[in-house]
Design an enzyme around this catalytic site. Structure first.
Site, mmCIF file in Angstrom:
data_model
loop_
_atom_site.group_PDB
_atom_site.id
_atom_site.type_symbol
_atom_site.label_atom_id
_atom_site.label_comp_id
_atom_site.label_asym_id
_atom_site.label_seq_id
_atom_site.Cartn_x
_atom_site.Cartn_y
_atom_site.Cartn_z
ATOM 1 N N HIS A 160 -15.497 18.143 -10.068
ATOM 2 C CA HIS A 160 -16.352 17.716 -11.168
ATOM 3 C C HIS A 160 -17.521 18.683 -11.359
ATOM 4 C CE1 HIS A 160 -18.956 14.894 -13.541
ATOM 5 N NE2 HIS A 160 -17.788 14.693 -14.104
ATOM 6 N N CYS A 161 -18.039 19.192 -10.263
ATOM 7 C CA CYS A 161 -19.211 20.083 -10.331
ATOM 8 C C CYS A 161 -18.888 21.433 -10.955
ATOM 9 C CB CYS A 161 -19.764 20.346 -8.927
ATOM 10 S SG CYS A 161 -20.046 18.893 -7.940
#
Ligand code: KQY
Length: 366
Positions: free
Chosen positions: A355-356
């Site tokens: 996600h990052c």
């Protein structure tokens, strides 16, 4: 690109949920020697696998420096667009714009101030000036107007929206000393409402133990549909993570969202603690005055750090017995999407996960 000095809420814009349809996804090619071990080769392979998985159902744009352009172009299939852009590291979630959308489908970007997760107080690198220009450059590239929010420090990984007026954050991150120390909690909440078009902010207290972002929400809890979240969980009361996850659980189960729904919490088990090995530490460059990984250091591993693409949930695997359990839970929650797992230890060593390293561009009406 027009730089806007109004606010998205006043203009009728809001932050859509990640599970809504996308036009594409931005990523940044890893090369920073103190983040990615041994010239980042294993990280590059993992990033390429993530890009390919996402590109099965939406367009992917990979930003790469001049020095890495040829390598990125060679390692990525031709349907992935590679665009030369300078950055300080590879965290698209945090340095790309947060995108907001209007009811008639216009998309605009927000340019927050980025200070490497805490500036000179407890930030993770210096300088961060290249990262800080990425949001504006991407709005230009996509011909999107951009809200100027540079008076406020925020990263995309520290907010999750359900697209229906609810935004989740952690106090540990948003109230940290290195971000907006002169603002009260109420002022920060109002800023989020003004810029994300939110009606309700859910404040979790903590995130994942030892998460160096000051505990971004995107590593502990994520919306899977309106009114429903997954929460990183352990039943081990001796694990310091237990109290952190339990406090989130207690808050969420007593909360309602902006539409008045009680929140359904799905526990997503955590893998066993994952720690740095000596050989991995030896492969990282050292930068004076910056935190450095040490042998035995526990990393902030969590299956919640997945990306929802148009056709899939792209999730990290850690070579742990819980990999399959977590994939099964996400498979039940996203029956319309393929669950694609990526071996993610080499992304985790950098300090974040799938996600990052991704930022979705919501679907625009053209
Ligand atoms: O998790 C993120 N959103 C970023 C992590 C940055 C770590 C830098 N070493």
């Amino acid at each position: 690109m027009k730089l806007l000095h109004t606010t998205p809420a006043a203009d009728g814009f809001y932050m859509p949920a990640e599970f809504e349809e996308h036009d594409g996804c931005f990523m940044i090619w890893p090369e920073r020697a103190d983040s990615w071990q041994y010239g980042g080769i294993a990280a590059k392979i993992a990033f390429a696998q993530v890009a390919v998985a996402i590109a099965k159902s939406e367009e992917v744009t990979m930003l790469a420096s001049l020095a890495e352009y040829d390598t990125a172009r060679r390692m990525l299939p031709e349907h992935i667009r590679v665009v030369e852009m300078s950055t300080d590291d590879a965290w698209a979630r945090d340095v790309a714009p947060t995108f907001v959308k209007s009811k008639d489908g216009e998309v605009r970007g927000i340019d927050w101030y980025f200070n490497a997760w805490g500036g000179l107080v407890d930030g993770l690198y210096f300088p961060w000036d290249k990262d800080n220009k990425v949001a504006r450059k991407l709005c230009d590239l996509e011909r999107l107007d951009c809200y100027d929010a540079r008076d406020f420090v925020l990263e995309g990984g520290s907010i999750h929206s359900d697209g229906q007026g609810t935004v989740m954050v952690t106090e540990a991150c948003l109230l940290s000393k290195g971000r907006n120390p002169d603002m009260t909690k109420e002022e920060i909440e109002q800023k989020l409402k003004d810029y994300l078009g939110a009606k309700k902010i859910i404040w979790l207290k903590r995130g994942i133990y030892l998460d160096e972002t000051n505990e971004h929400v995107d590593n502990i809890c994520a919306f899977v549909k309106p009114g429903e979240v997954v929460l990183a969980w352990t039943d081990d009361k001796d694990d310091p993570q237990y109290e952190l996850s339990k406090s989130c659980y207690d808050i969420l189960t007593q909360e309602t969202d902006a539409c008045g729904r009680k929140i359904v919490v799905h526990k997503l088990p955590l893998p066993k603690p994952i720690c740095m090995q000596k050989e991995e530490c030896d492969g990282l460059a050292w930068m004076e005055d910056e935190p450095t990984r040490t042998e035995g250091e526990r990393l902030a591993a969590s299956y919640v750090n997945f990306y929802i693409s148009n056709g899939a949930v792209v999730m990290p695997f850690f070579d742990d017995p819980m990999d399959q359990v977590a994939a099964g839970i996400l498979g039940d929650l996203f029956p319309e999407r393929e669950i694609i797992s990526i071996p993610a230890r080499d992304i985790l060593i950098g300090g974040g996960n799938i996600h990052c390293i991704t930022q979705q561009l919501p679907k625009r009406k053209r």
